[in-house]
Design a protein around this motif. Structure first.
Motif, PDB file in Angstrom:
ATOM      1  N   SER A 283      29.389 -16.951  46.784  1.00  0.00           N
ATOM      2  CA  SER A 283      30.053 -16.195  45.662  1.00  0.00           C
ATOM      3  C   SER A 283      31.451 -16.912  45.715  1.00  0.00           C
ATOM      4  O   SER A 283      32.372 -16.550  44.546  1.00  0.00           O
ATOM      5  CB  SER A 283      30.298 -14.832  46.106  1.00  0.00           C
ATOM      6  N   LYS A 284      31.991 -17.392  46.715  1.00  0.00           N
ATOM      7  CA  LYS A 284      33.291 -18.028  46.790  1.00  0.00           C
ATOM      8  C   LYS A 284      33.412 -19.456  45.858  1.00  0.00           C
ATOM      9  O   LYS A 284      34.749 -19.905  45.659  1.00  0.00           O
ATOM     10  CB  LYS A 284      34.051 -18.275  48.111  1.00  0.00           C
ATOM     11  N   ALA A 285      32.412 -20.014  45.491  1.00  0.00           N
ATOM     12  CA  ALA A 285      32.432 -21.060  44.633  1.00  0.00           C
ATOM     13  C   ALA A 285      31.677 -20.896  43.327  1.00  0.00           C
ATOM     14  O   ALA A 285      32.419 -21.495  42.606  1.00  0.00           O
ATOM     15  CB  ALA A 285      31.487 -22.303  45.283  1.00  0.00           C
ATOM     16  N   ALA A 288      30.414 -14.271  41.675  1.00  0.00           N
ATOM     17  CA  ALA A 288      29.375 -12.999  42.362  1.00  0.00           C
ATOM     18  C   ALA A 288      28.719 -12.326  40.964  1.00  0.00           C
ATOM     19  O   ALA A 288      28.029 -11.658  40.996  1.00  0.00           O
ATOM     20  CB  ALA A 288      29.932 -11.994  43.302  1.00  0.00           C
ATOM     21  N   ASP A 289      29.302 -12.787  40.013  1.00  0.00           N
ATOM     22  CA  ASP A 289      28.515 -11.993  38.684  1.00  0.00           C
ATOM     23  C   ASP A 289      26.998 -12.384  38.495  1.00  0.00           C
ATOM     24  O   ASP A 289      26.552 -13.135  38.908  1.00  0.00           O
ATOM     25  CB  ASP A 289      29.005 -13.057  37.430  1.00  0.00           C
ATOM     26  N   SER A 312      25.875 -14.679  49.269  1.00  0.00           N
ATOM     27  CA  SER A 312      26.976 -14.426  50.017  1.00  0.00           C
ATOM     28  C   SER A 312      27.994 -15.473  49.829  1.00  0.00           C
ATOM     29  O   SER A 312      27.824 -16.103  48.843  1.00  0.00           O
ATOM     30  CB  SER A 312      26.444 -14.210  51.394  1.00  0.00           C
ATOM     31  N   HIS A 339      28.584 -17.540  35.429  1.00  0.00           N
ATOM     32  CA  HIS A 339      29.695 -17.324  34.575  1.00  0.00           C
ATOM     33  C   HIS A 339      30.633 -18.120  34.696  1.00  0.00           C
ATOM     34  O   HIS A 339      31.521 -18.335  35.812  1.00  0.00           O
ATOM     35  CB  HIS A 339      30.094 -15.679  34.826  1.00  0.00           C
ATOM     36  N   CYS A 341      33.570 -18.750  33.604  1.00  0.00           N
ATOM     37  CA  CYS A 341      35.074 -18.581  33.624  1.00  0.00           C
ATOM     38  C   CYS A 341      35.317 -18.244  35.008  1.00  0.00           C
ATOM     39  O   CYS A 341      36.506 -18.545  35.441  1.00  0.00           O
ATOM     40  CB  CYS A 341      35.153 -17.402  32.732  1.00  0.00           C
ATOM     41  N   ASN A 342      34.412 -17.247  35.682  1.00  0.00           N
ATOM     42  CA  ASN A 342      34.777 -17.083  37.232  1.00  0.00           C
ATOM     43  C   ASN A 342      34.479 -18.230  38.159  1.00  0.00           C
ATOM     44  O   ASN A 342      35.425 -18.279  39.142  1.00  0.00           O
ATOM     45  CB  ASN A 342      33.941 -15.627  37.549  1.00  0.00           C
TER      46      ASN A 342
END
Lengths: 371, 371
Positions: A283-285, A288-289, A312, A339, A341-342
């Protein structure tokens, strides 16, 4: 502005396929041009001056941004026409910055309440009958565009209330350009055409409301990637964002095909624990969408049947279809974030791929600029 | 290293309450000390050298990190004992970096397969019978710690297979320290004690398996914030991360109270559209995490009954309980992100609050370092 790669970066890293990016840019530019509309792509998707330049070269009339910080980055990069499509609640610092920015580019900002208009007017010293609170030189004001809720139920006034907001703007000395909406409820598997029709109807009511407040030719701006195909009559301008990249959400919604997806995060198979594919992008790359209708936390571009079932911070665990041999440990795979954008906002650079080779990297210059 | 605020930052911005932070640090340090355990907090939660320093001053034996980039940042900041609790699949660049790092700090890295051990050995030139592929001076090796799956089903070998992985490490010339696990399935509303018991059993099986491979005193490392209270007997070391901050997930799991939460994202009420509270902190400031059992996309520290029901990149839409008056437009509110680790990774600085005043800011020095 861009960097030549010295060696292949370690995973995870974000990659933009330049040909796909250009094809996406050209396709939507043609769509808007054929309909006689202005195209103002939302730059929050890429936050990258090089991509903005390609959009502007392809005919975009300007850019949409979500924050003042983004607006400043793209103004510095040479964009001369910016819309902050967000009902910013201005503080003294940002009011000073917006006035400085309005002095050097064509700038409009979103408002969705009479109070917000009066608050900005007060900070900029334009409130009727009031002296300049903090004299600005040159005393340049942004234009206002009234945000209308067309069914997404996020921000935005009711369509019939747009005139009152506009009137407050005029009374405070602003030029009120028109109305805008974001049909975010189009991010569902069905009913996008109906969402676009509702958006058009609501914007028409809002535009009429502005005419009643003396704005004789209100500019009408709408759009999102899922609806842009359906936003013909009634829109002076469309503002899709994600179309430039594509992502797993759009893939699952059917608004792009896997062959259109320009953004992937390259990850390495680090483990086969439990007979599944464990990748070093979490989720850091990727972000987490996960919308309620999404089938996982992202997709694999080269394994369309696979699903990321567990995510994770630094692990994506993908399940392949029954009987598929797992790619060996150490294999580099292309993950499609849910997503775009995130995902873009999590990296400082986008690697640019042409014909399978990384040719340069582009800085995500507006990364993290939430204010 | 730290910056004094010149004016209050514009929202959204991340704030750490220094007294709560210290209380969290001290509480878990006492817990581990009382049990005679080493405490190796996971620094991915804060990515911040100042916070790491407080943890080490309070008695932490070293730090856990998820990536080599994080390890380098904390080594540069003076930490001399680091565990990369992740089964990195090493490339040539990272293998060179890990060797350099192992030459200057006590360093261990995670492995969960024989192949991963042999791959690292090959890159570092330690494979049995092989010459140095890329001579490293000084030829310093990290220690290895075998990752074991204790039921979370992410990475990690089966407990009974740990000995084979360890044996491969010894044969390649590594010191094998022991075993570690992450009981991520403890992130559920019930059954945390049982998860900790399962973790202890699985780690005991894995430790026995190492003894069978000739590692006579294997070090046993476990832990997560939800389980740390229950990880007494059988653990030489615990590695909780989130406890230092607290977040809405831990609040909802009942592993912290609102009064323990040290991290908030300050946001401004920008709209009352639809009779709801629209805040200018979205997924680009809070992260998009939402576990299946979570009641929303985050909480409001001062309005515990409110829920963030809609989250987009720059909007959080909160619903207050029936009959509650909405805080006025322009009010600054404190949002508790669902997952502190992802929220911290979205900002370049943490503002430090003492007695309600922002006194300095700390850089999130390891932000974005996924590789």
């Amino acid at each position: 502005m861009s960097t030549l790669p010295t060696s292949r970066p370690s995973t995870p890293f974000a990659v933009v396929d330049r040909d796909r990016l250009q094809a996406n840019i050209d396709r939507v530019a043609r769509l808007a041009a054929d309909r006689g509309q202005a195209l103002r792509p939302h730059a929050k998707t890429h936050k990258c001056p090089q991509i903005a330049a390609l959009q502007l070269e392809a005919g975009a009339s300007g850019l949409t941004v979500a924050t003042l910080g983004e607006a400043e980055v793209f103004a510095d990069a040479g964009c001369t026409d910016l819309l902050i499509a967000y009902p910013v609640w201005w503080d003294a610092d940002r009011a000073g910055r917006v006035a400085q920015l309005a002095a050097r580019v064509r700038l409009a900002v979103g408002v969705d309440s009479v109070e917000a208009v009066q608050h900005l007017a007060s900070l900029l010293g334009t409130a009727p009958g009031r002296p300049l609170a903090a004299p600005i030189s040159p005393p340049t004001l942004p234009e206002l565009v009234v945000e209308v809720d067309c069914g997404h139920h996020r921000s935005g006034c009711a369509p019939q209330d747009a005139g009152a907001v506009a009137r407050a703007g005029v009374e405070a000395g602003f030029v009120v350009r028109g109305v805008f909406a974001f049909p975010g409820h189009s991010y569902t598997p069905t009913g996008r055409e109906e969402v676009a029709e509702q958006e058009a109807r609501d914007l028409a009511v809002a535009a009429d409301s502005l005419r009643g407040a003396g704005i004789l030719e209100p500019w009408v701006s709408g759009g999102s990637t899922p609806t842009v195909e359906h936003e013909g009559h009634g829109f002076d301008e469309v503002r899709p964002g994600v179309y430039v990249m594509g992502d797993a959400q759009q893939w699952e919604l059917g608004t792009c095909s896997p062959a259109d997806i320009a953004l992937t995060v390259h990850a390495t198979v680090v483990s086969h624990a439990g007979g599944r594919l464990v990748l070093d992008a979490g989720s850091k790359a990727l972000g987490a969408d996960r919308a309620g209708w999404a089938t996982g936390f992202g997709r694999l571009l080269d394994h369309p049947e696979a699903r990321i079932e567990l995510l994770s911070e630094h692990h994506a665990v993908a399940v392949m279809s029954e009987g598929t041999e797992l790619p060996p440990l150490g294999t580099e795979v292309r993950v499609v974030p849910n997503h775009a954008c995130n995902a873009v906002n999590l990296t400082d650079e986008l690697w640019v791929e042409v014909d399978g080779r990384l040719v340069e990297s582009w800085p995500v210059a507006a990364r993290g600029l939430n204010a």
